[in-house]
Design an enzyme around this catalytic site. Structure first.
Site, mmCIF file in Angstrom:
data_model
loop_
_atom_site.group_PDB
_atom_site.id
_atom_site.type_symbol
_atom_site.label_atom_id
_atom_site.label_comp_id
_atom_site.label_asym_id
_atom_site.label_seq_id
_atom_site.Cartn_x
_atom_site.Cartn_y
_atom_site.Cartn_z
ATOM 1 N N GLU A 288 0.863 -1.185 0.000
ATOM 2 C CA GLU A 288 0.000 0.000 0.000
ATOM 3 C C GLU A 288 0.893 1.226 0.000
ATOM 4 O OE1 GLU A 288 -3.193 -0.176 -0.682
ATOM 5 O OE2 GLU A 288 -2.649 -2.277 -0.885
ATOM 6 N N CYS A 322 -1.568 9.184 3.899
ATOM 7 C CA CYS A 322 -1.668 8.779 2.496
ATOM 8 C C CYS A 322 -2.992 9.263 1.922
ATOM 9 C CB CYS A 322 -1.551 7.276 2.370
ATOM 10 S SG CYS A 322 -2.717 6.410 3.412
HETATM 11 P P1 NAP Z 1 8.891 4.723 3.354
HETATM 12 O O1 NAP Z 1 10.010 5.655 3.422
HETATM 13 O O2 NAP Z 1 8.598 4.027 2.082
HETATM 14 O O3 NAP Z 1 9.142 3.648 4.501
HETATM 15 C C1 NAP Z 1 8.212 2.638 4.835
HETATM 16 C C2 NAP Z 1 8.927 1.477 5.462
HETATM 17 O O4 NAP Z 1 9.766 0.845 4.497
HETATM 18 C C3 NAP Z 1 9.834 1.852 6.627
HETATM 19 O O5 NAP Z 1 9.720 0.875 7.628
HETATM 20 C C4 NAP Z 1 11.215 1.822 5.989
HETATM 21 O O6 NAP Z 1 12.244 1.571 6.907
HETATM 22 C C5 NAP Z 1 11.054 0.657 5.053
HETATM 23 N N1 NAP Z 1 12.047 0.581 3.976
HETATM 24 C C6 NAP Z 1 12.760 1.582 3.404
HETATM 25 N N2 NAP Z 1 13.562 1.088 2.427
HETATM 26 C C7 NAP Z 1 13.337 -0.256 2.380
HETATM 27 C C8 NAP Z 1 13.853 -1.325 1.590
HETATM 28 N N3 NAP Z 1 14.767 -1.123 0.631
HETATM 29 N N4 NAP Z 1 13.423 -2.568 1.819
HETATM 30 C C9 NAP Z 1 12.511 -2.809 2.774
HETATM 31 N N5 NAP Z 1 11.986 -1.833 3.564
HETATM 32 C C10 NAP Z 1 12.397 -0.577 3.368
HETATM 33 O O7 NAP Z 1 7.528 5.439 3.780
HETATM 34 P P2 NAP Z 1 7.249 6.320 5.081
HETATM 35 O O8 NAP Z 1 7.959 7.618 4.946
HETATM 36 O O9 NAP Z 1 7.470 5.520 6.308
HETATM 37 O O10 NAP Z 1 5.682 6.526 4.962
HETATM 38 C C11 NAP Z 1 5.089 7.518 4.168
HETATM 39 C C12 NAP Z 1 4.564 6.929 2.876
HETATM 40 O O11 NAP Z 1 3.658 5.886 3.166
HETATM 41 C C13 NAP Z 1 3.774 7.915 2.045
HETATM 42 O O12 NAP Z 1 4.116 7.754 0.701
HETATM 43 C C14 NAP Z 1 2.330 7.495 2.284
HETATM 44 O O13 NAP Z 1 1.432 7.852 1.259
HETATM 45 C C15 NAP Z 1 2.466 6.029 2.421
HETATM 46 N N6 NAP Z 1 1.342 5.432 3.141
HETATM 47 C C16 NAP Z 1 0.423 4.700 2.446
HETATM 48 C C17 NAP Z 1 -0.672 4.154 3.092
HETATM 49 C C18 NAP Z 1 -1.705 3.365 2.342
HETATM 50 O O14 NAP Z 1 -2.509 2.686 2.972
HETATM 51 N N7 NAP Z 1 -1.718 3.405 1.017
HETATM 52 C C19 NAP Z 1 -0.816 4.350 4.462
HETATM 53 C C20 NAP Z 1 0.146 5.089 5.146
HETATM 54 C C21 NAP Z 1 1.229 5.607 4.478
HETATM 55 P P3 NAP Z 1 13.209 2.776 7.422
HETATM 56 O O15 NAP Z 1 12.340 3.643 8.251
HETATM 57 O O16 NAP Z 1 14.245 2.063 8.216
HETATM 58 O O17 NAP Z 1 13.734 3.451 6.208
#
Ligand code: NAP
Ligand code: MG
Length: 519
Positions: A288, A322
Site C-alpha cells: 500500500e 496517504c
Molecule cells: P517509506 O520511506 O517508504 O518507509 C516505509 C517502510 O519501508 C519503513 O519501515 C522503511 O524503513 C522501510 N524501507 C525503506 N527502504 C526499504 C527497503 N529497501 N526494503 C525494505 N523496507 C524498506 O515510507 P514512510 O515515509 O514511512 O511513509 C510515508 C509513505 O507511506 C507515504 O508515501 C504514504 O502515502 C504512504 N502510506 C500509504 C498508506 C496506504 O494505505 N496506502 C498508508 C500510510 C502511508 P526505514 O524507516 O528504516 O527506512
C-alpha cells in the site's frame, strides 16, 4: 467461539470531555518520564543487544531522545527468519480460537491503556492528541475486526456439490511474512498488518519504521502479554535499505506486507519477484503506497462544509496521511468564495508542541521531510500563489505553517507529486466535468471526495472518479475499520482493502479437498 458483533472503538473527545482530557494529560506526563530508554531486538522471545544504535527523536523537540534501539544486522535478520520459520511449524497448527484470543486480549490491553499508547505517538511522531487517539482506536479496531474475520473464514465456504464426493475448501496460512510499516500510522498500520498475519497462522519478522520504533516495540509487548508464543512475531528494528532488502530477498520469505512510499513499494515488489536459489514459491507482495488525493468542490454545494472538509483533510496530522487532501479542485464559479472561506479556516489552525493540549497541528516527522516540504513550497511559489503559510514556524522542531498554494495548474509538480506535508494545492476547473477529469490526472488513485448537492453529479463521480476510497459530501480522510475497507488503485498500491472482508485472503491460501465417498 462467539464474539459480539464488531463495533468501532469510540474516539475520545478532548475538547468537550474533561475526563478524557485529564487522562490524556496524565498519560503524557507518564510517557515523558519514560523517554530516552534503551530497547532490544527480540528474536524468539530472546532480547538481543547490539552495539550500533538507532535513535528515535521527538520531531517537536529535535534533541529529545524518545528511545534508543539496537540495530539489526544481516546475521540477525537471518536468525529472525529462521526463528519465524521454526515457530510456523506449531503456530500454523495452533487452533484458530487460540490465535483469535491473542488478538482479542491484545485489543483489551490497548483499550485499557489507550491514552498511554496515544501519548507515545505524541512524542515519537508529533501527533496531536486527537490524531493519536484515532490511531490507537484504529489499532484496537484492527485486532477486533481481524479476530472476527478469521472466525468467519474458518467456516466452510459453500461449494457446489459433486456427486459421489465430499468436498470442502479451507484457508490455510502462507508461512513467514515480512511486515514493513510506515511511521505515519505507527500503531494502527503496524497492528493491522501484524495481527492479520498471525491470526491467519503465519509468523512474522516485523521491521518497524526507523522513525517510530518505540510505539512498534510497545505493541510488540502487548502481543507478548496477550500470550503470543515466542518466535511468532520477531521484532527487528534496523535500516530499511540494508536489513529490509535482505529480508525481502530471502528465499524463505513467503510474503511481504508493506505500507509506505511508492518508491520503496515498487523496489520491494521488484526484489520480491526475483526467485532466489532454494526458493520454491512465488512471493506475495501486499504493498500500500502513496497518494495525491483530491477533493472536488462543485458550485452547487455548501461552501462552508466543503471548506471544513478540505481544511481538516489537508492539515490533519500535518498532511502526513496517504489519504490527505493535497489538491482542492474547485469549480470556477465558486473559486474565489471558496478560497476566502478556506483561508479563514486555515489561519485558525493552532500549530505547536503536540504534548500541549489544544494543539491542532504539530511538526513534520524529521529534518529530511522538513527540507523536502520546504523545497516543494519554493516550487509552489513559482507554480502558484501562496494564499497562506509558506514558512517554518519554530526551529525547536520541524514546524511548518499550514500552507495553501492557489492557482496551480493541473499538471504542475505541486499538483502531481506526493508532498506528504501541510501543503495544499488549489486548482481551478471550468465546470464539474473538468474538475473530475483533473481529479483523475495523476498516477495515483487512493482517496478522493466530492462536495455537491446535485444527484447526477454524485452519480457521475461514483462512476468515474477512479480511487479506491471515494467519499461523497465528506472529507477524504478518516476511514473506519469495517466501514471503509481501505486501499488504492494505480500507483497507490495493490488495493488490499485493509479493514475489509477481503483482507485476510491476502494472508492465506485456499486448499480444496475432495474425497470419493465409500472408496
Ligand atoms: P517509506 O520511506 O517508504 O518507509 C516505509 C517502510 O519501508 C519503513 O519501515 C522503511 O524503513 C522501510 N524501507 C525503506 N527502504 C526499504 C527497503 N529497501 N526494503 C525494505 N523496507 C524498506 O515510507 P514512510 O515515509 O514511512 O511513509 C510515508 C509513505 O507511506 C507515504 O508515501 C504514504 O502515502 C504512504 N502510506 C500509504 C498508506 C496506504 O494505505 N496506502 C498508508 C500510510 C502511508 P526505514 O524507516 O528504516 O527506512
Ligand atoms: Mg521520531
Amino acid at each position: 467461539m462467539g464474539l459480539s458483533d464488531f463495533k468501532n472503538e469510540p474516539l475520545s473527545q478532548f475538547k468537550t470531555n474533561p475526563e478524557h482530557q485529564r487522562k490524556m494529560a496524565e498519560a503524557v506526563e507518564k510517557v515523558r518520564g519514560e523517554l530516552g530508554r534503551d530497547y532490544d531486538i527480540v528474536i524468539g522471545g530472546e532480547r538481543i543487544h547490539t552495539g550500533d544504535r538507532l535513535i528515535s527523536y521527538n520531531p517537536a523537540e529535535k534533541n529529545q531522545v524518545v528511545g534508543t534501539f539496537s540495530k539489526a544486522t544481516r546475521e540477525l535478520a537471518e536468525r529472525a527468519i529462521r526463528t519465524a520459520e521454526e515457530a510456523f511449524k506449531t503456530w500454523s497448527r495452533t487452533p484458530i480460537e487460540r490465535r483469535v484470543q491473542v488478538l482479542v486480549d491484545a485489543a483489551r490491553t490497548v483499550r485499557e491503556n489507550k491514552y498511554y499508547y496515544s501519548a507515545w505517538m505524541v512524542f515519537e511522531v508529533g501527533k496531536s492528541w486527537s490524531e493519536a487517539d484515532a490511531d490507537t482506536a484504529e489499532a484496537i479496531d484492527f485486532c477486533e475486526y481481524y479476530a472476527r474475520e478469521m472466525l468467519r473464514l474458518e467456516r466452510p465456504a459453500p461449494l457446489a456439490p459433486v456427486p459421489g464426493e465430499k468436498n470442502y475448501l479451507r484457508y490455510i496460512p502462507l508461512g513467514v511474512g515480512i511486515v514493513i510499516p510506515p511511521w505515519n500510522f505507527p500503531m494502527a498500520i503496524l497492528t493491522g498488518m501484524t495481527t492479520a498475519s498471525i491470526v491467519s497462522g503465519n509468523t512474522v519478522v516485523l521491521k518497524p519504521s526507523s522513525d517510530s520504533p518505540v510505539i512498534a516495540y510497545k505493541f510488540f509487548e502487548v502481543l507478548e502479554q496477550a500470550g503470543m508464543p515466542p518466535g511468532v512475531v520477531n521484532f527487528l528494528p534496523g535500516s530499511g535499505s540494508t536489513v529490509g532488502d535482505y529480508l525481502v530477498a530471502h528465499p524463505r520469505t513467503r510474503y511481504v506486507a508493506f505500507t509506505g512510499s511508492k518508491e520503496v513499494g515498487l523496489h520491494i515488489n521488484e526484489l520480491a519477484a526475483k526467485p532466489q536459489r532454494g526458493q520454491i514459491w512465488v512471493k506475495r507482495v501486499v504493498a500500500e503506497m502513496g497518494g495525491k488525493d483530491s477533493i472536488v468542490v462543485d458550485s452547487e454545494t455548501d461552501l462552508d462544509l466543503a471548506a471544513d472538509g478540505v481544511t481538516s483533510a489537508a492539515f490533519g496530522f500535518q498532511g502526513q496521511k496517504c489519504s490527505a487532501c493535497s489538491r482542492a479542485i474547485v469549480v470556477e464559479k465558486v473559486y474565489d468564495a471558496f478560497l476566502d472561506k478556506l483561508k479563514q479556516r486555515v489561519e485558525t489552525i493552532k500549530v505547536g508542541v503536540p504534548a500541549d493540549p489544544g494543539i491542532d497541528m504539530g511538526p513534520v516527522i524529521n529534518a529530511g521531510a522538513e527540507k523536502s516540504i520546504m523545497d516543494y513550497i519554493e516550487t509552489g511559489k513559482q507554480e502558484g500563489r501562496v494564499l497562506t503559510g509558506g514558512r517554518t514556524t519554530s526551529s525547536a522542531g520541524h514546524f511548518i505553517a499550514p500552507t495553501v498554494i492557489a492557482d496551480v495548474a493541473p499538471k504542475a509538480r505541486l499538483a502531481q507529486e506526493e508532498i506528504f506535508g501541510p501543503v495544499l494545492a488549489v486548482i481551478k476547473a471550468k465546470d464539474f466535468d473538468e474538475a473530475l477529469e483533473i481529479a483523475n490526472n495523476t498516477e495515483y488513485g487512493l482517496t478522493g471526495a466530492v462536495y455537491t448537492k446535485n444527484r447526477q453529479k454524485l452519480d457521475k463521480a461514483a462512476e468515474t472518479f477512479h480511487v479506491g476510497n471515494l467519499y461523497l459530501n465528506r472529507k477524504c480522510t478518516g476511514a473506519m475499520v469495517g466501514g471503509h475497507p481501505f486501499g488504492g488503485f494505480n500507483m497507490s498500491g495493490t488495493d488490499s482493502k485493509a479493514g475489509g472482508p477481503d483482507y485476510l485472503l491476502l494472508f492465506t491460501q485456499a486448499k480444496t479437498v475432495a474425497e470419493k465417498i465409500g472408496a
